[in-house]
Structure formats: C-alpha cells, structure tokens
Write an enzyme that holds these catalytic residues in place. Structure first.
Site, short mmCIF file in Angstrom:
data_model
loop_
_atom_site.label_atom_id
_atom_site.label_comp_id
_atom_site.label_asym_id
_atom_site.label_seq_id
_atom_site.Cartn_x
_atom_site.Cartn_y
_atom_site.Cartn_z
N ASP A 202 -22.62 -6.79 19.32
CA ASP A 202 -23.25 -5.99 20.37
C ASP A 202 -24.19 -6.87 21.18
O ASP A 202 -24.93 -7.70 20.62
CB ASP A 202 -24.02 -4.83 19.73
CG ASP A 202 -24.37 -3.76 20.74
OD1 ASP A 202 -23.47 -2.97 21.08
OD2 ASP A 202 -25.53 -3.72 21.18
N ASN A 210 -28.99 -4.24 32.34
CA ASN A 210 -28.43 -3.52 33.48
C ASN A 210 -29.53 -2.96 34.39
O ASN A 210 -29.44 -3.03 35.61
CB ASN A 210 -27.55 -2.37 32.99
CG ASN A 210 -26.09 -2.76 32.91
OD1 ASN A 210 -25.64 -3.70 33.56
ND2 ASN A 210 -25.32 -2.02 32.12
N HIS A 215 -25.84 -3.21 37.76
CA HIS A 215 -24.58 -3.04 37.04
C HIS A 215 -23.56 -4.14 37.37
O HIS A 215 -22.72 -4.49 36.53
CB HIS A 215 -23.99 -1.66 37.33
CG HIS A 215 -24.77 -0.55 36.70
ND1 HIS A 215 -24.70 -0.28 35.35
CD2 HIS A 215 -25.66 0.33 37.21
CE1 HIS A 215 -25.49 0.74 35.06
NE2 HIS A 215 -26.09 1.13 36.18
N ASP A 219 -21.70 -6.32 34.63
CA ASP A 219 -20.26 -6.56 34.48
C ASP A 219 -19.96 -8.05 34.31
O ASP A 219 -19.13 -8.44 33.48
CB ASP A 219 -19.51 -6.03 35.71
CG ASP A 219 -19.44 -4.51 35.74
OD1 ASP A 219 -19.77 -3.87 34.72
OD2 ASP A 219 -19.06 -3.96 36.79
N GLU A 246 -20.92 -2.24 25.61
CA GLU A 246 -21.28 -3.65 25.40
C GLU A 246 -20.95 -4.12 23.99
O GLU A 246 -21.44 -5.16 23.53
CB GLU A 246 -22.77 -3.86 25.67
CG GLU A 246 -23.70 -3.19 24.68
CD GLU A 246 -24.05 -1.75 25.03
OE1 GLU A 246 -25.09 -1.26 24.55
OE2 GLU A 246 -23.30 -1.13 25.81
#
Length: 337
Positions: A202, A210, A215, A219, A246
C-alpha cells in the site's frame, strides 16, 4: 482461361488449336514434350519447383504418349506439386482400354478424350473441367478469406482478453487477473508441494498525497510505483497486480518466506529511491510503501483466501507499526519460514 496442350504431333496440336479458337478459347500454350511442359509449369523432371514458369495454367490437355516420358507419369508429377493439384488434366489418348485409363485416373487425370479428337466431345469435357476448376478456385478463395477473418477474430479476442486482464491506468495486471492467477498457482503449488508467497502493498498516506499534489499527480505516482514493483520482480512467473486504489498485490509462486522477505525489502527501498516528494507523509520525505508478506504451503484442505487474509493482516501491522516497512505474517498453515 489459359489452356496448355501437350502433344508431340503438330497435326493433333493444330487441330485442337483450331477447335479451341473456334470455341472462343484464345489463351493457348503448346508443348511438344514433357520437358517443355514442365518448363512452362515451373516444374523439374524430378517433380520439384523450378520457380520459373510462363503463366498460370487453368487446364492441361495431355497426350498419353510423349517422346520423352509417359503421359501418366507426367500427370503424376504435376499433381504432386501443391499449387497445381487443382489444375484439371484431360488425357488425350488413342489408348482406350480400361487398364490404361485406370492408370491415368490413378495418376490424377480429371477426364479423357479419345483420338481422333471429336469437336463436340472435346469442348464438352473442357467446359466441364473448367467449370470444376472455377468452382474449386472460388471455394479456395472463400476458405482463404474465412481463414483470414478467423485469424483476425482470434487476434481481436486475444487482445480483448489481454486488455481485460490489465489495469487501465498502470498497465499492470488487474484484480481479475490476480484472482485468476492466484487460483492457478495455488493448484500448481499443491501439485508440486512448493511454498507460495503473497505481498499486499500500500502506498503510504496516498490520500494526503492526492490532496496535496492533485489527482493527476496521484495517477502519475501510481504508475511510477507500479512500474517499479514490476521491474523489481526477478522471474517471469512472479506477478504484480493493482489490487485496488493505491493497493498492490504480488504473487510469488514457489517462493519461501526468506526469499519473499528479501524481495519485499528491495521493493520498499526501490519505491523510496524514486524520490517522489511527499511533504505530508509522516513516514518520510518521499513516497513510500508498506508491505505485508505471507507465505504458505498450499494443500487441498487450505484456500487462497487464507493467504490473502494473512497478507492483509501483515499489511495492517506494517501500517500500524509506522509504515515504510515490511511485516511478515502468520496464519494457520501460513508461515514465515
């Protein structure tokens, strides 16, 4: 339609020529021997391709008695060549006893015409042979087209299957592929009595990342981490998947806990070494990951759900203990050793 007349008699050849021209057949070729015929067909005397031929032949009128070779032998050689196998051959002969005709048909002749050649009979048999050739050519063209359509369809299906197993953002395997592959490797490791390891990884404080960088940056971060995890794998049989959000899952068939732990630590270091700034992460200045490791010896009485649960719990412990670290878990038959 191109017709090859093979006959050593100038008289017979001239007669057949006049018959055919009168009936509207103008594309005519003539050979006075087997050798000349083979040259026009691009065939050697030994039945091999010479790669040098005059034109495409739609029909052959073949004398059974030639100066250099028996017409039935010539017929057999022609029919042994793959691209000439569908070319009809009409034997022109004065030998009408059944034994000679049987040998001609056995060699691959389509039909025969007796000498002296009758105009009506010749044209009827030529028309029938050319019609058969046209139908065979048409059928082959349809088959070729069908094969191409089938090939394109198989290619599209394979591409669709491949895409359906990939995560659209990161390009690595998706959750669907994870479930499928874990089941396959679980059964295989049961058969081979070998351990299987699973990581749950994770990205630490990804929501904060974020919120801080947006965002789009999130990405890009996911893609970079996914690429790094994939590049860290050491064997073709190892698989990294995007498990969700994630979170990533890594399947390591035939891998004991010691090897799994070493690889997990390498992954942690590799992600941190990317140097992706993360100002809001209590775990460090850069983007890091936490990894939960579980290893088990699959058996008929165990389930993949057990190792997933163990790896999940190990991941929870890695996060609870400060993140940016590897934690090895245990559960039932799942073992660190």
């Amino acid at each position: 339609m191109s017709i090859l007349i093979v006959d050593d008699s100038p008289t017979i050849s001239s007669l057949i020529k006049s018959y055919l021209i009168n009936a509207g057949y103008t594309d005519l070729l003539f050979a006075a021997s087997a050798k000349q015929a083979f040259q026009m067909l691009g065939v050697t005397l030994h039945g091999k391709l010479s790669g040098n031929f005059t034109t495409s032949i739609d029909l052959i009128l073949l004398d059974i008695v030639l100066p250099d070779m028996d017409g039935r032998e010539v017929c057999g050689i022609i029919k042994s060549i793959k691209h000439l196998q569908d070319t009809p051959i009409i034997i022109v002969t004065s030998l009408t006893d059944s034994a000679h005709l049987e040998m001609a048909f056995a060699a691959g002749a389509t039909d025969y015409v007796t000498k002296p050649v009758n105009y009506i009979e010749l044209l009827a048999r030529i028309s029938s042979a050319l019609k058969l050739k046209h139908e065979m050519d048409h059928r082959k063209a349809r088959e070729k087209k069908l094969l191409e359509v089938t090939r394109q369809l198989e290619k599209a299906v394979n591409q669709l299957n491949r895409l359906s197993s990939l995560d659209g953002l990161t390009g690595i395997a998706n959750r669907r592929r994870f479930d499928e592959y874990l089941h396959i490797e679980w059964r295989r490791n049961i058969r081979n009595a070998r351990p299987l390891s699973l990581f749950m990884a994770d990205i630490d404080f990804f929501k904060a990342y974020n919120d801080t960088y947006g965002h789009q940056a999130g990405d890009e971060c996911l893609k970079s981490v996914a690429k790094t995890l994939k590049n860290t794998l050491q064997r073709p049989g190892d698989l990294v998947c995007r498990y969700g959000g994630e979170e990533f899952a890594i399947i390591l068939p035939e891998t004991p806990s010691s090897g799994a732990l070493s690889l997990a630590n390498k992954m942690c270091l590799s992600v941190e070494a990317l140097g992706i700034n993360h100002q809001k992460s209590p775990a460090g200045n850069y983007v890091t990951i936490s990894i939960g490791v579980a290893t088990t010896l699959p058996t008929e009485n165990s389930s993949p759900k057990e190792i997933i649960a163990a790896a999940d719990q190990a991941l929870y412990n890695a996060k609870h203990n400060g993140r940016n670290q590897v934690y090895v878990g245990r559960s039932g038959n799942t073992t660190a050793g």
